[in-house]
Write an enzyme that holds these catalytic residues in place. Structure first.
Site, PDB file in Angstrom:
ATOM      1  N   HIS A  24       3.590   8.105   2.305  1.00  0.00           N
ATOM      2  CA  HIS A  24       2.511   8.945   2.846  1.00  0.00           C
ATOM      3  C   HIS A  24       2.563   9.043   4.381  1.00  0.00           C
ATOM      4  O   HIS A  24       1.588   8.813   5.094  1.00  0.00           O
ATOM      5  CB  HIS A  24       1.128   8.586   2.310  1.00  0.00           C
ATOM      6  CG  HIS A  24       0.619   7.180   2.484  1.00  0.00           C
ATOM      7  ND1 HIS A  24       0.679   6.500   3.670  1.00  0.00           N
ATOM      8  CD2 HIS A  24       0.007   6.348   1.619  1.00  0.00           C
ATOM      9  CE1 HIS A  24       0.142   5.306   3.526  1.00  0.00           C
ATOM     10  NE2 HIS A  24      -0.269   5.182   2.283  1.00  0.00           N
ATOM     11  N   HIS A  78      -7.221  -2.232  -6.725  1.00  0.00           N
ATOM     12  CA  HIS A  78      -7.183  -1.164  -5.710  1.00  0.00           C
ATOM     13  C   HIS A  78      -6.809   0.132  -6.420  1.00  0.00           C
ATOM     14  O   HIS A  78      -5.887   0.142  -7.235  1.00  0.00           O
ATOM     15  CB  HIS A  78      -6.140  -1.548  -4.653  1.00  0.00           C
ATOM     16  CG  HIS A  78      -5.978  -0.589  -3.522  1.00  0.00           C
ATOM     17  ND1 HIS A  78      -6.949   0.295  -3.129  1.00  0.00           N
ATOM     18  CD2 HIS A  78      -4.922  -0.384  -2.680  1.00  0.00           C
ATOM     19  CE1 HIS A  78      -6.500   0.991  -2.084  1.00  0.00           C
ATOM     20  NE2 HIS A  78      -5.280   0.607  -1.804  1.00  0.00           N
ATOM     21  N   GLU A  80      -5.700   3.014  -5.036  1.00  0.00           N
ATOM     22  CA  GLU A  80      -4.762   3.952  -4.433  1.00  0.00           C
ATOM     23  C   GLU A  80      -3.607   4.222  -5.411  1.00  0.00           C
ATOM     24  O   GLU A  80      -3.240   3.366  -6.222  1.00  0.00           O
ATOM     25  CB  GLU A  80      -4.227   3.428  -3.079  1.00  0.00           C
ATOM     26  CG  GLU A  80      -3.501   4.529  -2.333  1.00  0.00           C
ATOM     27  CD  GLU A  80      -3.233   4.224  -0.847  1.00  0.00           C
ATOM     28  OE1 GLU A  80      -3.552   3.118  -0.377  1.00  0.00           O
ATOM     29  OE2 GLU A  80      -2.702   5.136  -0.184  1.00  0.00           O
ATOM     30  N   ASP A  82      -0.461   4.251  -5.484  1.00  0.00           N
ATOM     31  CA  ASP A  82       0.717   3.405  -5.675  1.00  0.00           C
ATOM     32  C   ASP A  82       0.446   2.192  -6.558  1.00  0.00           C
ATOM     33  O   ASP A  82       1.376   1.499  -6.963  1.00  0.00           O
ATOM     34  CB  ASP A  82       1.314   2.973  -4.323  1.00  0.00           C
ATOM     35  CG  ASP A  82       0.300   2.389  -3.357  1.00  0.00           C
ATOM     36  OD1 ASP A  82      -0.880   2.764  -3.430  1.00  0.00           O
ATOM     37  OD2 ASP A  82       0.684   1.553  -2.518  1.00  0.00           O
ATOM     38  N   HIS A 145      -7.412  -2.223   1.337  1.00  0.00           N
ATOM     39  CA  HIS A 145      -7.119  -1.198   2.301  1.00  0.00           C
ATOM     40  C   HIS A 145      -8.042   0.011   2.194  1.00  0.00           C
ATOM     41  O   HIS A 145      -8.153   0.813   3.120  1.00  0.00           O
ATOM     42  CB  HIS A 145      -5.652  -0.813   2.072  1.00  0.00           C
ATOM     43  CG  HIS A 145      -5.156   0.450   2.570  1.00  0.00           C
ATOM     44  ND1 HIS A 145      -4.402   1.333   1.825  1.00  0.00           N
ATOM     45  CD2 HIS A 145      -5.300   1.010   3.789  1.00  0.00           C
ATOM     46  CE1 HIS A 145      -4.095   2.367   2.549  1.00  0.00           C
ATOM     47  NE2 HIS A 145      -4.602   2.206   3.735  1.00  0.00           N
ATOM     48  N   ASP A 164      -3.029  -5.070  -1.376  1.00  0.00           N
ATOM     49  CA  ASP A 164      -2.243  -4.591  -0.224  1.00  0.00           C
ATOM     50  C   ASP A 164      -2.086  -5.666   0.867  1.00  0.00           C
ATOM     51  O   ASP A 164      -1.059  -5.710   1.555  1.00  0.00           O
ATOM     52  CB  ASP A 164      -2.919  -3.379   0.432  1.00  0.00           C
ATOM     53  CG  ASP A 164      -2.503  -2.063  -0.206  1.00  0.00           C
ATOM     54  OD1 ASP A 164      -1.469  -2.024  -0.883  1.00  0.00           O
ATOM     55  OD2 ASP A 164      -3.230  -1.072  -0.018  1.00  0.00           O
ATOM     56  N   TYR A 196       3.917  -3.390   8.763  1.00  0.00           N
ATOM     57  CA  TYR A 196       2.940  -3.014   7.733  1.00  0.00           C
ATOM     58  C   TYR A 196       1.520  -3.074   8.314  1.00  0.00           C
ATOM     59  O   TYR A 196       0.710  -2.164   8.144  1.00  0.00           O
ATOM     60  CB  TYR A 196       3.114  -4.007   6.586  1.00  0.00           C
ATOM     61  CG  TYR A 196       2.319  -3.779   5.339  1.00  0.00           C
ATOM     62  CD1 TYR A 196       2.871  -3.107   4.258  1.00  0.00           C
ATOM     63  CD2 TYR A 196       1.037  -4.311   5.200  1.00  0.00           C
ATOM     64  CE1 TYR A 196       2.156  -2.941   3.080  1.00  0.00           C
ATOM     65  CE2 TYR A 196       0.321  -4.157   4.032  1.00  0.00           C
ATOM     66  CZ  TYR A 196       0.880  -3.476   2.973  1.00  0.00           C
ATOM     67  OH  TYR A 196       0.166  -3.329   1.817  1.00  0.00           O
TER      68      TYR A 196
HETATM   69 FE1  FEO Z   1      -3.534   0.979  -0.320  1.00  0.00          FE
HETATM   70 FE2  FEO Z   1      -0.463  -0.050  -1.517  1.00  0.00          FE
HETATM   71  O1  FEO Z   1      -2.016   0.963  -1.382  1.00  0.00           O
END
Ligand code: FEO
Length: 405
Positions: A24, A78, A80, A82, A145, A164, A196
């Protein structure tokens, strides 16, 4: 790929993404992994899934340990894409499983999937789920995150599934920190943590400090930290926690990042005497040309340096577009504890350097004024002044750096 046992009855069942180079918008030259974990117990429990594109791979890894229809619980730490992208594919294999997630996780999940037939339970910090020999405790970690995020602590295994947090974008067959260090190096692993953090977690330094404090107050006995990206911290489980605390508290290197772009090389020419001036004050210096460097690499170089020097030509009374893009990224990351100055070149009317100072001040960075700029082409006397500008900035950086020692 086969599952990897990380603790008795607990397995890594994720997927390695060797090819992703743009995560992303964040450059991932070393790829990444989508880690998820399986606990074999009275109630078989899966913690997280994988990115949608990797559903087939992740499910094949899972099947190397167990028939997925035996899964009783899925913990969604989470939402998101991924990590939750493949949830629908997994739920087709165990439709009666109960999903545990935070309230915000539940709300968000409904925007991605039709959850009307799923059993979803909302959990909050301190809630526990006994699955047989293991007890899971949930810890909400909003903005680490996304607002929905949480971690899961597996009490009897002294294992923190940190989602994350504490991850790294590294595609590797090494599943543990010590394995990675053996085949690569400690520095590469720590650089991956910094990279990261800089590109994903920089805006959340205050939250990170308070969340780590909360974890410390909970006195969790942690023997292993298993994030959802990269290697699992087995040999040095608390090392990423220390690194996060250091970064959140403003620790970085006595170093200057000169980040610039150029039209007809005038701004570029200036970088050389400025760099020499910084170096001659005994401060390490890194020079980064924006159009030759991925944005996330420039951000990491910024983050690894106490001082920031931004160079830009003026184009149509404005800052150069690639420099504006860098500043836009930087502003969104809400940097703190850094000192900055600007330099550049112009033809008949400046503008870039002034604009850069406005941006630094809006970001509440410490600034060294005035900046330095030349008309058209640097002359010999300009080169001498640029050298002095570099020295003066380095002295200010050294002084400012003392606040963090
Ligand atoms: Fe916030 Fe690895 O996704």
């Amino acid at each position: 790929m086969k599952a990897v046992q990380i603790k008795p009855d607990i397995y890594w069942v994720g997927a390695i993404d060797w090819a992703v180079r743009d995560f992303h918008g964040y450059v991932t030259p070393h790829g990444t992994t989508y880690n998820n974990y399986l606990i074999i117990d009275r109630d078989v429990t899966l913690l997280d899934t994988v990115k949608y594109d990797f559903a087939e791979v992740g499910i094949a890894t899972l099947k190397s340990v167990i028939d997925p229809k035996e899964i009783k619980n899925i913990i969604v730490n989470h939402i998101e894409n991924d990590h939750m992208g493949a949830l629908g594919a997994y739920m087709e294999l165990c439709p009666d499983a109960t999903i545990y997630t935070t309230k915000r996780g539940h709300q968000g999940m409904q925007r991605f999937f039709d959850t009307s037939r799923w059993k979803v339970r909302e959990v909050k910090t301190g809630d526990e789920l006994n699955i047989g020999k293991h007890t899971l405790m949930f810890i909400e970690t909003p903005m680490l995150h996304w607002p929905d995020s949480m971690m899961t602590y597996v009490k009897e295994a002294r294992l923190l599934i940190s989602q994350d947090a504490f991850g790294q974008h590294l595609a590797t067959t090494a599943r543990f920190d010590d394995e990675f260090v053996e085949c690569a190096s400690h520095a590469e692993l720590e650089n991956a943590v910094i990279d990261y953090y800089a590109n994903i977690l920089m805006p959340f330094g205050k939250l990170i400090k308070s969340k780590i404090k909360q974890l410390q107050e909970m006195e969790l006995d942690i023997e292993m930290i298993a994030p959802d990206h990269g290697v699992i911290w087995r040999k040095e489980p608390m090392r990423p926690v220390e690194m996060y605390l250091d970064m959140a508290e403003g620790k970085t290197n006595l170093r200057v990042a000169i980040i610039y772009d150029t039209m007809w090389h005038s701004t570029e020419i200036l970088t050389q005497p400025i760099m020499q001036g910084v170096r001659d004050e005994g401060v390490d210096c890194q020079v980064i040309k924006l159009r030759a460097t991925p944005m996330s690499v420039a951000i990491t170089e910024f983050w690894k340096s106490r001082g920031l020097l931004v160079g830009s030509p003026t184009l149509n009374n404005e800052v150069f577009p690639s420099v504006a893009e860098f500043i836009t990224h930087l502003r969104g990351l809400r940097p703190t504890n850094r000192i900055a100055a600007a330099f550049g070149s112009y033809g008949w009317g400046g503008g870039a350097v002034k604009w850069l100072y406005e941006q630094f001040k809006a970001m509440k960075l410490e600034v060294v004024e005035p900046g330095f700029q030349v008309q058209y082409r640097p002359q010999m006397e300009d080169m001498d002044q640029a050298y002095e500008f570099g020295r003066q900035f380095a002295r200010a950086v050294k002084e400012y750096h003392k606040n963090f020692q």
